[in-house]
Enzyme design. Structure first.
Site, PDB file in Angstrom:
ATOM      1  CB  THR A   1      -3.312   5.631   8.182  1.00 27.62           C
ATOM      2  OG1 THR A   1      -3.480   4.601   7.204  1.00 27.62           O
ATOM      3  CG2 THR A   1      -3.693   5.098   9.549  1.00 27.62           C
ATOM      4  N   GLY A   2      -6.038   5.859   6.609  1.00 31.20           N
ATOM      5  CA  GLY A   2      -7.441   5.483   6.452  1.00 31.20           C
ATOM      6  C   GLY A   2      -8.086   6.219   5.298  1.00 31.20           C
TER       7      GLY A   2
ATOM      8  CB  THR B   1      -0.252   6.317   0.792  1.00 34.14           C
ATOM      9  OG1 THR B   1      -1.127   5.193   0.744  1.00 34.14           O
ATOM     10  CG2 THR B   1      -0.924   7.481   0.106  1.00 34.14           C
TER      11      THR B   1
ATOM     12  CB  THR C   1      -0.950   6.098   4.654  1.00 37.55           C
ATOM     13  OG1 THR C   1      -1.932   6.163   3.631  1.00 37.55           O
ATOM     14  CG2 THR C   1       0.009   7.262   4.531  1.00 37.55           C
TER      15      THR C   1
ATOM     16  NE  ARG D   1      -8.746   8.598  -3.018  1.00 35.16           N
ATOM     17  CZ  ARG D   1      -8.044   8.270  -1.951  1.00 35.16           C
ATOM     18  NH1 ARG D   1      -6.764   7.944  -2.050  1.00 35.16           N
ATOM     19  NH2 ARG D   1      -8.610   8.259  -0.753  1.00 35.16           N
TER      20      ARG D   1
ATOM     21  CB  SER E   1      -0.928  -0.001   1.221  1.00 32.90           C
ATOM     22  OG  SER E   1      -0.167  -0.111   2.393  1.00 32.90           O
TER      23      SER E   1
HETATM   24  N1  ASP Z   1      -5.119   7.683   3.488  1.00 32.20           N
HETATM   25  C1  ASP Z   1      -4.850   6.889   2.316  1.00 32.20           C
HETATM   26  C2  ASP Z   1      -5.645   7.425   1.169  1.00 32.20           C
HETATM   27  O1  ASP Z   1      -6.781   7.793   1.349  1.00 32.20           O
HETATM   28  C3  ASP Z   1      -5.090   5.442   2.470  1.00 32.20           C
HETATM   29  C4  ASP Z   1      -4.836   4.811   3.816  1.00 32.20           C
HETATM   30  O2  ASP Z   1      -4.079   5.321   4.608  1.00 32.20           O
HETATM   31  O3  ASP Z   1      -5.431   3.764   4.116  1.00 32.20           O
HETATM   32  O4  ASP Z   1      -5.169   7.407   0.069  1.00 32.20           O
END
Ligand code: ASP
Length: 326
Positions: free
Chosen positions: A234-235, A201, A183, A211, A81
């Site tokens: 993150t997320g 990320t 991330t 995106r 990721s």
């Molecule tokens: N924050 C990241 C994104 O939206 C993904 C992640 O950290 O899970 O691209």
């Protein structure tokens, strides 16, 4: 009379003196600052912290530490990721997002960058060598090449196979805590007492081409205020951008909250916004980590399962984040 006045004057001065002493004794000045210290998101943070610690332990700058730290994860193809080995977008293209911020509020960022293994270093070059703070897509790639970076194929075989499988249904379903996103966000306090952060990320797997998530957005995926503290996220990037999450965490610390409480309040804000928009929380995960100027730290997330790595004088350890949904 004169003597008496002098006596009272002396008493007054003395009591001010006593006040200062007790302030020093009972107040924060007495508490030792926990430095150096580095925090990073998820269990891949453990290895990244090792790299960052090499810099911090040699009295290096937090900025160098966070760059070196996350470069490790970017180069690791088993981490699917971030960077090389990251999952592609729905067109089969690996597009990378990253940003970096130092103790003087210098910032640099790249978004939707393809074919370059170390977006964090390109982000740092944007910060140090251009009059701008963010470059995207083709322009970011052109700049990276001008800086001497060579193009590489970042799509590994496993990712390509999985993507082709995904194409059969083409359903965009980011799954909570299942590794189709994540991330590495890293924040550090160095031995000079300065803070910096980095965030990198490949974003949400099978996102639309073009995106951009929160991770390269200063204030959303990362924020550093050298007077107060640093935070990273993150997320689900869309939710973090909506609340300018990392900046929110730092501002909450400025208001006097501990890093832990600041992360909790920021997560609650995301929950509230989600509920106001009548969206279900089931598949929304966001996690924050935060560090203040004293080296105190904390974290919070929506769903259980998020963890982060902390490296300080006590060693490198993985810490389970507390969560909102029980
Ligand atoms: N924050 C990241 C994104 O939206 C993904 C992640 O950290 O899970 O691209």
């Amino acid at each position: 009379m004169n003597n008496r006045r002098n006596f009272i004057k002396k008493l007054g001065l003395a009591s001010v003196g006593v006040g200062l002493v007790s302030l020093k004794t009972n107040g924060a000045a007495k508490k030792k600052i926990n430095k150096p210290v580095v925090l990073s998101t998820w269990d891949f943070g453990l290895k990244a912290n090792e790299e960052a610690w090499k810099v911090l332990n040699a009295n290096g700058r937090a900025l160098d530490a966070v760059e070196q730290g996350v470069r490790y994860t970017e180069a690791d193809p088993t981490e699917r990721s971030v960077g090389y080995g990251g999952r592609p977008d729905r067109d089969g293209k690996v597009t990378l997002d990253a940003c970096i911020m130092d103790e003087m509020a210098n910032i640099g960022s790249v978004a939707a960058l393809q074919s370059i293994k170390h977006p964090i270093s390109v982000a740092r070059a944007v910060m140090e060598k251009t009059p701008h703070v963010m470059l995207v897509g083709e322009g970011a790639l052109q700049f990276a090449k001008d800086q001497g970076y060579t193009e590489e194929n970042l799509l590994i075989e496993t990712s390509e196979k999985e993507w082709k499988e995904w194409l059969k249904t083409s359903k965009y379903e980011p799954v909570v805590n299942i590794e189709n996103h994540d991330t590495i966000g890293m924040i550090a306090l160095d031995s000079a007492g300065n803070l910096s952060g980095a965030c990198t990320t490949s974003g949400m797997a099978y996102k639309m081409h073009g995106r951009v998530g929160d991770s390269p957005i200063i204030g959303a995926g990362l924020y550093v205020d050298n007077e107060i503290g640093a935070a990273t996220a993150t997320g689900h990037g869309e939710e973090v951008i909506r609340t300018v999450g990392s900046h929110l965490v730092v501002e909450l610390m400025r208001q006097g909250h501990s890093p832990q409480k600041a992360c909790e309040e920021a997560v609650k804000r995301i929950v509230k916004f989600t509920q106001n928009r009548k969206k279900p929380l089931d598949n929304i995960q966001v996690g924050f980590i935060a560090l203040n100027k004293r080296g105190e730290y904390g974290s919070y997330c929506i769903h259980g399962g998020f963890n982060y790595a902390k490296y300080d004088a006590k060693g490198n350890e993985l810490i389970k984040s507390n969560h909102y949904l029980k």
